[in-house]
Write a protein that holds these residues in place. Structure first.
Motif, PDB file in Angstrom:
ATOM      1  N   GLU A 150       0.838  -1.209   0.000  1.00  0.00           N
ATOM      2  CA  GLU A 150       0.000   0.000   0.000  1.00  0.00           C
ATOM      3  C   GLU A 150       0.872   1.258   0.000  1.00  0.00           C
ATOM      4  N   SER A 187       2.521   1.661  -3.393  1.00  0.00           N
ATOM      5  CA  SER A 187       1.533   2.151  -4.358  1.00  0.00           C
ATOM      6  C   SER A 187       1.374   3.669  -4.244  1.00  0.00           C
ATOM      7  N   PRO A 221      -1.127   1.478  -9.084  1.00  0.00           N
ATOM      8  CA  PRO A 221      -1.475   0.259  -8.333  1.00  0.00           C
ATOM      9  C   PRO A 221      -0.298  -0.702  -8.208  1.00  0.00           C
ATOM     10  N   VAL A 222      -0.237  -1.368  -7.064  1.00  0.00           N
ATOM     11  CA  VAL A 222       0.728  -2.446  -6.850  1.00  0.00           C
ATOM     12  C   VAL A 222      -0.084  -3.679  -6.465  1.00  0.00           C
TER      13      VAL A 222
END
Length: 401
Positions: A79, A82, A88-89
């Protein structure tokens, strides 16, 4: 350097396995200090900007039993990453199997995926089996099979032989490269020790002589001066025949300290005074001791004359490597020596200044002088091993150009 680097690889459309060092403090599902994540960004961005699929591996803490796993998940790190990348990851909560393989197969060029904590592999069916930290050959082979090329950007684990660094690299001959962070660490530490601009001064602190014997021995051949501070100084005092009161002392290393002093001559610079306390407590009674330390008192920091002495040795230095605090840095009343050294290093504009080790790094960051230093190493243990002149397995496994 003679090692393959990320810029030597064709990344377009490739599944790029990347070992990073995301071993960061996590509390209540939030990342505390994200410096190590930030340090990996240049290599991650390079991979995705060159249309590679970035598949990231990292450990977090030590997993010795099943109950350790929930608190050591890398989900909060995904998170934070990201947020830093502003994209996004994908986080995969497992370290092997169909879920991971499918997630990788579904990646598009320029995407980022983070695999669950590699040390989850150290515990299987409730048993502590150390598959990751013991470099299990099958695990390294399996992880290598998931990608096309490998980048090791985790200098912090380079002194360890794990499946996620050495294991993967060994199974990808000619396709294992150093990331930008790894390349930078090798360059600065390597040049400092093997090709320094002189005078070259090493500052070594910390609690124990036993932790630094190899480093001192190796640096005696390389450095012009070695400044000794921290708890290990008291073993050298005892070797000089001084009384050290209740100070930290490794009695079994007094002879070693004598041998080092005989070999070093005037290369070794020891404190000339100390801040001593009547107990190991931030609020203890304190005074300055020169020479002997009375019974009932213990040395917890270097004194004002030592600070001046060390500054006089450092002022003309062209290369400085610092590892380890000058006192009990975690107690504010005994952090002054460490902070004074950090502050002084920030004024050396014509020197290459390299800092490694947790407390030394914390000191320069606390002072806000980190930007004035040449390089802050991300690996305490790895930088110490490098300073000992030893081969680091994680670096040795990277392919030659």
């Amino acid at each position: 350097m003679a090692k393959l680097t990320v810029e030597d690889l064709d990344l377009k459309g490739k599944k790029v396995l990347m070992r990073v060092d995301f071993n960061v403090p996590v509390k209540d599902g939030k990342v505390g200090d994200d410096n190590r994540i930030v340090a990996a960004l240049p290599t991650i961005k390079y991979v995705i900007e060159h249309d590679g699929k970035a598949i990231l591996f990292s450990h977090l803490g030590r997993v010795k039993k099943e109950e350790d796993k929930p608190g050591l998940s890398l989900r909060p790190v995904a998170e934070r990453l990201s947020n830093l990348l502003q994209k996004p990851v994908t986080f995969v909560p497992v370290t092997e199997g169909k879920q991971l393989e499918d997630a990788i197969a579904n990646m598009k060029d320029g995407e980022v995926l983070l695999v669950q904590n590699t040390r989850y592999e150290d515990v299987k069916d409730g048993e502590y089996v150390k598959r990751e930290s013991g470099n299990d050959p099958e695990l390294g082979k399996y992880w290598a099979s998931l990608g096309d090329v490998f980048i090791n950007d985790a200098f912090g684990t380079a002194h360890r032989k794990h499946a996620s660094n050495v294991g993967i690299a060994t199974n990808m001959p000619g396709k294992a490269a150093a990331g930008f962070l790894m390349e930078k660490e090798i360059k600065f530490l390597g040049d400092a020790v093997d090709n320094p601009q002189r005078p070259f001064v090493a500052i070594l602190g910390g609690a124990k002589v036993s932790d630094k014997i190899g480093v001192i021995d190796h640096l005696l051949e390389k450095a012009d001066k070695i400044i000794i501070g921290g708890g290990m100084a008291y073993t050298f005092f005892a070797a000089q025949g001084k009384k050290v009161g209740n100070s930290l002392l490794e009695k079994d290393k007094i002879d070693v300290a004598k041998q080092i002093m005989d070999k070093a001559g005037d290369k070794l610079v020891l404190p000339v005074d100390n801040v001593v306390a009547d107990k190991f407590d931030n609020d203890a009674n304190t005074k300055i001791a020169e020479g002997n330390i009375e019974d009932g008192w213990e040395g917890l920091d270097i004194g004002p004359k030592s600070i001046k002495l060390f500054e006089s040795v450092l002022k003309d230095a062209k290369t400085v490597v610092w590892n380890g605090p000058m006192g009990v840095f975690e107690m504010p009343n005994f952090a002054k020596g460490t902070l004074a050294i950090g502050r002084f290093l920030g004024t050396l504009s014509n020197a290459t200044t390299i800092v490694g080790g947790g407390d030394s790094t914390a000191a320069v960051k606390q002072l806000g002088v980190a930007d004035q230093l040449t390089h802050i190493s991300t690996g305490g243990g790895a930088s110490l091993t490098y300073l000992e002149g030893k081969t680091l397995p994680g670096i040795a496994a990277i392919s030659e150009k």
